[in-house]
Design an enzyme around this catalytic site. Structure first.
Site, PDB file in Angstrom:
ATOM      1  N   ASP A  13       0.868  -1.185   0.000  1.00  0.00           N
ATOM      2  CA  ASP A  13       0.000   0.000   0.000  1.00  0.00           C
ATOM      3  C   ASP A  13       0.899   1.227   0.000  1.00  0.00           C
ATOM      4  OD1 ASP A  13      -2.236   1.683   0.274  1.00  0.00           O
ATOM      5  OD2 ASP A  13      -2.081   1.672   2.449  1.00  0.00           O
ATOM      6  N   SER A  14       0.292   2.374  -0.250  1.00  0.00           N
ATOM      7  CA  SER A  14       1.057   3.620  -0.198  1.00  0.00           C
ATOM      8  C   SER A  14       1.495   3.937   1.230  1.00  0.00           C
ATOM      9  CB  SER A  14       0.189   4.765  -0.724  1.00  0.00           C
ATOM     10  OG  SER A  14      -1.012   4.821   0.017  1.00  0.00           O
ATOM     11  N   CYS A  76      -3.756  -1.119  -2.058  1.00  0.00           N
ATOM     12  CA  CYS A  76      -4.058   0.308  -2.209  1.00  0.00           C
ATOM     13  C   CYS A  76      -5.074   0.489  -3.342  1.00  0.00           C
ATOM     14  CB  CYS A  76      -2.765   1.036  -2.541  1.00  0.00           C
ATOM     15  SG  CYS A  76      -2.953   2.772  -2.919  1.00  0.00           S
ATOM     16  N   THR A  78      -5.826   3.234  -4.928  1.00  0.00           N
ATOM     17  CA  THR A  78      -5.303   4.111  -5.976  1.00  0.00           C
ATOM     18  C   THR A  78      -4.372   3.312  -6.889  1.00  0.00           C
ATOM     19  OG1 THR A  78      -5.404   5.886  -4.341  1.00  0.00           O
ATOM     20  CG2 THR A  78      -4.234   6.343  -6.378  1.00  0.00           C
ATOM     21  N   GLU A 155      -4.710   9.853   9.292  1.00  0.00           N
ATOM     22  CA  GLU A 155      -3.266   9.870   9.590  1.00  0.00           C
ATOM     23  C   GLU A 155      -2.975  10.715  10.829  1.00  0.00           C
ATOM     24  OE1 GLU A 155      -0.423   8.985   7.214  1.00  0.00           O
ATOM     25  OE2 GLU A 155      -1.806   7.668   6.151  1.00  0.00           O
ATOM     26  N   CYS A 187     -11.010   3.118  -0.234  1.00  0.00           N
ATOM     27  CA  CYS A 187      -9.689   3.619   0.166  1.00  0.00           C
ATOM     28  C   CYS A 187      -9.319   2.890   1.451  1.00  0.00           C
ATOM     29  CB  CYS A 187      -9.751   5.131   0.409  1.00  0.00           C
ATOM     30  SG  CYS A 187      -8.220   5.795   1.082  1.00  0.00           S
ATOM     31  N   THR A 188      -8.052   2.510   1.528  1.00  0.00           N
ATOM     32  CA  THR A 188      -7.607   1.679   2.653  1.00  0.00           C
ATOM     33  C   THR A 188      -7.812   2.325   4.023  1.00  0.00           C
ATOM     34  OG1 THR A 188      -5.451   2.654   2.228  1.00  0.00           O
ATOM     35  CG2 THR A 188      -5.837   0.420   1.407  1.00  0.00           C
ATOM     36  N   HIS A 189      -7.827   3.660   4.064  1.00  0.00           N
ATOM     37  CA  HIS A 189      -7.947   4.325   5.367  1.00  0.00           C
ATOM     38  C   HIS A 189      -9.390   4.382   5.875  1.00  0.00           C
ATOM     39  CE1 HIS A 189      -3.940   5.585   4.370  1.00  0.00           C
ATOM     40  NE2 HIS A 189      -3.823   6.338   5.437  1.00  0.00           N
TER      41      HIS A 189
HETATM   42  N1  DGL Z   1      -3.830   3.766   0.114  1.00  0.00           N
HETATM   43  C1  DGL Z   1      -4.538   4.780  -0.597  1.00  0.00           C
HETATM   44  C2  DGL Z   1      -5.793   4.189  -1.240  1.00  0.00           C
HETATM   45  O1  DGL Z   1      -6.305   3.175  -0.820  1.00  0.00           O
HETATM   46  C3  DGL Z   1      -4.910   5.945   0.279  1.00  0.00           C
HETATM   47  C4  DGL Z   1      -3.758   6.799   0.720  1.00  0.00           C
HETATM   48  C5  DGL Z   1      -3.060   7.527  -0.421  1.00  0.00           C
HETATM   49  O2  DGL Z   1      -3.582   8.500  -0.971  1.00  0.00           O
HETATM   50  O3  DGL Z   1      -1.965   7.086  -0.738  1.00  0.00           O
HETATM   51  O4  DGL Z   1      -6.285   4.745  -2.168  1.00  0.00           O
END
Ligand code: DGL
Length: 268
Positions: A13-14, A76, A78, A155, A187-189
Site C-alpha cells: 500500500d502507499s 491500495c 489508488t 493519519e 480507500c484503505t484508510h
Molecule cells: N492507500 C490509498 C488508497 O487506498 C490511500 C492513501 C493515499 O492516498 O496514498 O487509495
C-alpha cells in the site's frame, strides 16, 4: 504444482492503510505469512499521476519479488486503479487488487442496485469502480465521491472527532440524497472511519470494507493455483517494511495490529 508452499504473500500500500488488508488475510488464512510494504516516504498516492503510481508500484513489485512472494496483493485502491495491468505484465505469480473483490461484495449486498463508492481523488477520477461494476450488468448504478481529506484526518488521529463528522457531512450530502443502499469504502484508510461514515450516511446503508472480500479472493487464488501454505507449527506472521520509518506509521500500525508489530525500513 507446488504443495504446501510456505513462501509469503506480498501485500503493498502507499502507507499504513493496507495493514487492514494484511490483518484480514492472516485472520482468514492463519497459516500464511505476509510481507507487507508501506510506501510511507511517498504517501499519498491519491493525488499523483497515473505514470507515477505505476512507476512506484513496479518498484515495490521488485522489492516483493526479492522476498520471494508467491502472490501479490495490491492493497491500495489508488494503485489498484492504475497499476494492475502493469503489475500483471511484470510477473508470473497471481496478482489481485482491491477493486474487483470490493465490487463483487457490493453487488452481493445491494437490493436496490444503487451503490456508492468513496475514495481518493485519483481513484474516483480513474473510474475504475465504474468499469468493474459495469461487468456485472446494466442493472446497477454507481454514485462516486472523492473524499481527499479523509486520509489526512485518519493519519492525524481524527478518527471520531466533530471535524471528521463535519467533513463527512459535506462529502456525503449528495450521496445521501440519491438513496444508495450500499457504500464501498474505496480507500484503505476509510474502514477506520466506519463509525462516522455510517452515522452520516445512515445506518441502513451497507458499508463494504474490501479487506474481507480481498482475503476471500486471496484464498480462492491460492487454492486455484495450489499455492496454500498447508499446515504449519506456528501461526502466520506479518513482516512489515516501510520506505520511511515514521512515528505516524508505527502508531497506526500498533492500533491495527497490536504493539508486537515489528516495522523495518527498507530501500527499494
Ligand atoms: N492507500 C490509498 C488508497 O487506498 C490511500 C492513501 C493515499 O492516498 O496514498 O487509495
Amino acid at each position: 504444482m507446488k504443495k504446501n508452499d510456505k513462501r509469503p504473500i506480498g501485500v503493498f500500500d502507499s502507507g499504513v492503510g493496507g495493514l487492514t488488508v494484511a490483518r484480514s488475510i492472516v485472520k482468514h488464512l492463519p497459516n500464511e505469512d505476509v510481507v507487507y510494504f508501506g510506501d510511507t516516504a511517498r504517501v499519498p498516492y491519491g493525488n499523483k499521476s497515473k505514470a507515477t503510481i505505476i512507476r512506484f508500484s513496479l518498484e515495490i513489485l521488485r522489492f516483493l519479488k526479492r522476498h520471494d512472494v508467491k502472490m501479490v496483493v495490491v492493497a491500495c485502491n489508488t494503485a489498484s486503479s492504475f497499476s494492475l495491468p502493469a503489475i500483471k505484465k511484470a510477473c508470473s505469480i497471481p496478482v489481485t487488487g482491491v477493486i474487483g473483490p470490493g465490487v463483487r461484495e457490493a453487488v452481493g449486498l445491494t437490493r436496490s442496485g444503487r451503490i456508492g463508492v468513496i475514495g481518493t481523488t485519483s481513484t474516483i477520477q480513474s473510474c475504475s469502480y465504474g468499469r468493474e461494476l459495469a461487468r456485472h450488468g446494466a442493472k446497477y448504478r454507481l454514485f462516486a465521491q472523492g473524499c481527499p481529506l479523509f486520509v489526512p484526518l485518519v493519519e492525524n488521529g481524527f478518527i471520531d472527532d466533530p471535524i471528521t463528522y463535519e467533513i463527512a457531512g459535506r462529502y456525503l450530502k449528495d450521496m445521501r440524497a440519491v438513496g444508495i443502499d450500499t457504500l464501498i469504502l474505496g480507500c484503505t484508510h476509510y474502514p477506520l472511519l466506519k463509525g462516522v461514515i455510517s452515522d452520516v450516511i445512515g445506518h441502513y446503508v451497507n458499508l463494504v470494507d474490501s479487506s474481507f472480500a480481498v482475503a476471500r479472493e486471496v484464498k480462492g487464488l491460492l487454492d486455484k493455483h495450489g499455492l496454500g501454505a498447508g499446515k504449519r507449527q506456528r501461526r502466520g506472521k506479518i513482516k512489515c517494511f516501510v520506505s520511511d520509518d515514521t512515528a505516524g506509521f508505527r502508531r497506526l500500525a500498533g492500533v491495527m495490529l497490536g504493539s508486537s508489530i515489528h516495522v523495518r525500513k527498507a530501500a527499494i
